[in-house]
Design a protein around this motif. Sequence first.
Motif, PDB file in Angstrom:
ATOM      1  N   LEU A  96       0.820  -1.212   0.000  1.00 40.81           N
ATOM      2  CA  LEU A  96       0.000   0.000   0.000  1.00 40.81           C
ATOM      3  C   LEU A  96       0.852   1.258   0.000  1.00 40.81           C
ATOM      4  O   LEU A  96       0.427   2.294  -0.514  1.00 40.81           O
ATOM      5  N   GLY A 128      -1.722  -2.840  -6.448  1.00 39.05           N
ATOM      6  CA  GLY A 128      -3.018  -3.015  -5.805  1.00 39.05           C
ATOM      7  C   GLY A 128      -3.409  -4.481  -5.743  1.00 39.05           C
ATOM      8  O   GLY A 128      -3.952  -4.962  -4.732  1.00 39.05           O
ATOM      9  N   SER A 132      -3.930  -6.854  -2.280  1.00 39.79           N
ATOM     10  CA  SER A 132      -5.071  -7.720  -1.996  1.00 39.79           C
ATOM     11  C   SER A 132      -4.622  -9.162  -1.776  1.00 39.79           C
ATOM     12  O   SER A 132      -5.162  -9.870  -0.912  1.00 39.79           O
ATOM     13  N   ARG A 218     -10.985  -9.867  -4.690  1.00 45.08           N
ATOM     14  CA  ARG A 218     -11.376  -9.282  -3.396  1.00 45.08           C
ATOM     15  C   ARG A 218     -12.383 -10.141  -2.644  1.00 45.08           C
ATOM     16  O   ARG A 218     -12.550  -9.965  -1.437  1.00 45.08           O
ATOM     17  N   SER A 253     -12.206  -1.191   3.829  1.00 46.38           N
ATOM     18  CA  SER A 253     -11.227  -1.440   2.768  1.00 46.38           C
ATOM     19  C   SER A 253     -11.902  -1.865   1.469  1.00 46.38           C
ATOM     20  O   SER A 253     -11.516  -1.408   0.385  1.00 46.38           O
ATOM     21  N   ASP A 257     -11.840   0.222  -2.060  1.00 47.37           N
ATOM     22  CA  ASP A 257     -10.957  -0.416  -3.038  1.00 47.37           C
ATOM     23  C   ASP A 257     -11.770  -0.845  -4.242  1.00 47.37           C
ATOM     24  O   ASP A 257     -12.232  -1.978  -4.338  1.00 47.37           O
ATOM     25  N   TYR A 286     -10.615   3.814   2.825  1.00 48.83           N
ATOM     26  CA  TYR A 286      -9.596   2.768   2.752  1.00 48.83           C
ATOM     27  C   TYR A 286      -8.470   3.045   3.743  1.00 48.83           C
ATOM     28  O   TYR A 286      -7.974   2.130   4.410  1.00 48.83           O
TER      29      TYR A 286
END
Length: 320
Positions: A96, A128, A132, A218, A253, A257, A286
């Motif tokens: 991040l 990104g 995840s 996700r 989050s 996201d 986030y």
Amino acid sequence: SKSWRPAIFVSIFTINLLIKEMKRDSILLDETFPHCPADYGSPYDSLFFVFCALAITSFSFAVIVAAKYNSVKIFNRKVRTQSISNTTWIVYFSMLVVRGGIYAIMATTIPLVRQHEAEWIIVASLFGGFASFALSLALNHQRRHRSSAHLAVKQKKERDPLLAKYTLLKKHVRGSELFLFVMLILFVIGLILRVVERNSPDHLIYEIVYTVSFILQRIPIFVLTVLIMVQRPDGGGPSRRSKIFLIIGTALSLLGDLPIPLWNTIFPDTCFLVVASLLDVLILFYTISLPFYFLFLRNEYLRNMEECIWTTVSQIQDIV
């Protein structure tokens, strides 16, 4: 660490391929950010400060967890076991940092940055995906090694964790970890198709493929959170307070996201808060999720720390 070699190889290969594709055509990927506050005349939009906050917050937690919540000291020696290891959380925060830093650079209106905006987007999107992936591994580690008290007692020996089990080069790979890695690969494939086929007549199909692969990666985060939540505290699992921290962190989050194509399609690019857009608010959500994740992993570390010390000392005494 050997455990991250497959992921590192995938990232290097993908970045190299995508940048080569971008050099064939200077057209950007239509990733336009809202510029707030409007007519302010500053080279730094509100998103710049929001993404800087994300990067700084992530960096702070990565340093704190690595320094204080990733091992215990026994007989002047640091010991890290599966029950207290937070290595994957450190990787998550680190990913991040990079992602937030790249988007902060993109949020400026400096001409030199705008000229290479597409390349920045590619790298930020890839990190990104890795963020995840790391979050899913962290939650899966929580489910496997901290879901009940007897698991820690069953450990045959104390050893530096964990991540060696996450490589496809090992013969014995857990099905859940393999599944998470497959989700990462699907995300990378969706990203590649989106860039390579951006000028084709069917580019909308590849936009959908990318968005679906993004969402699929996700889903395990939500599922793993639910599995951890249903574990009873009296069975050795997380306390109710820890579960509250976890569910708030996951909710914030996942809310913040979202893939950029959805940003541009769903959300207006107006500065409805005068100095900020709706996208600023989502990224702020986030960022706010990170303290809740930190409080969760800290509580779990403290809950398992004494048992880790007792188990290690007992094993040393058995050897002696």
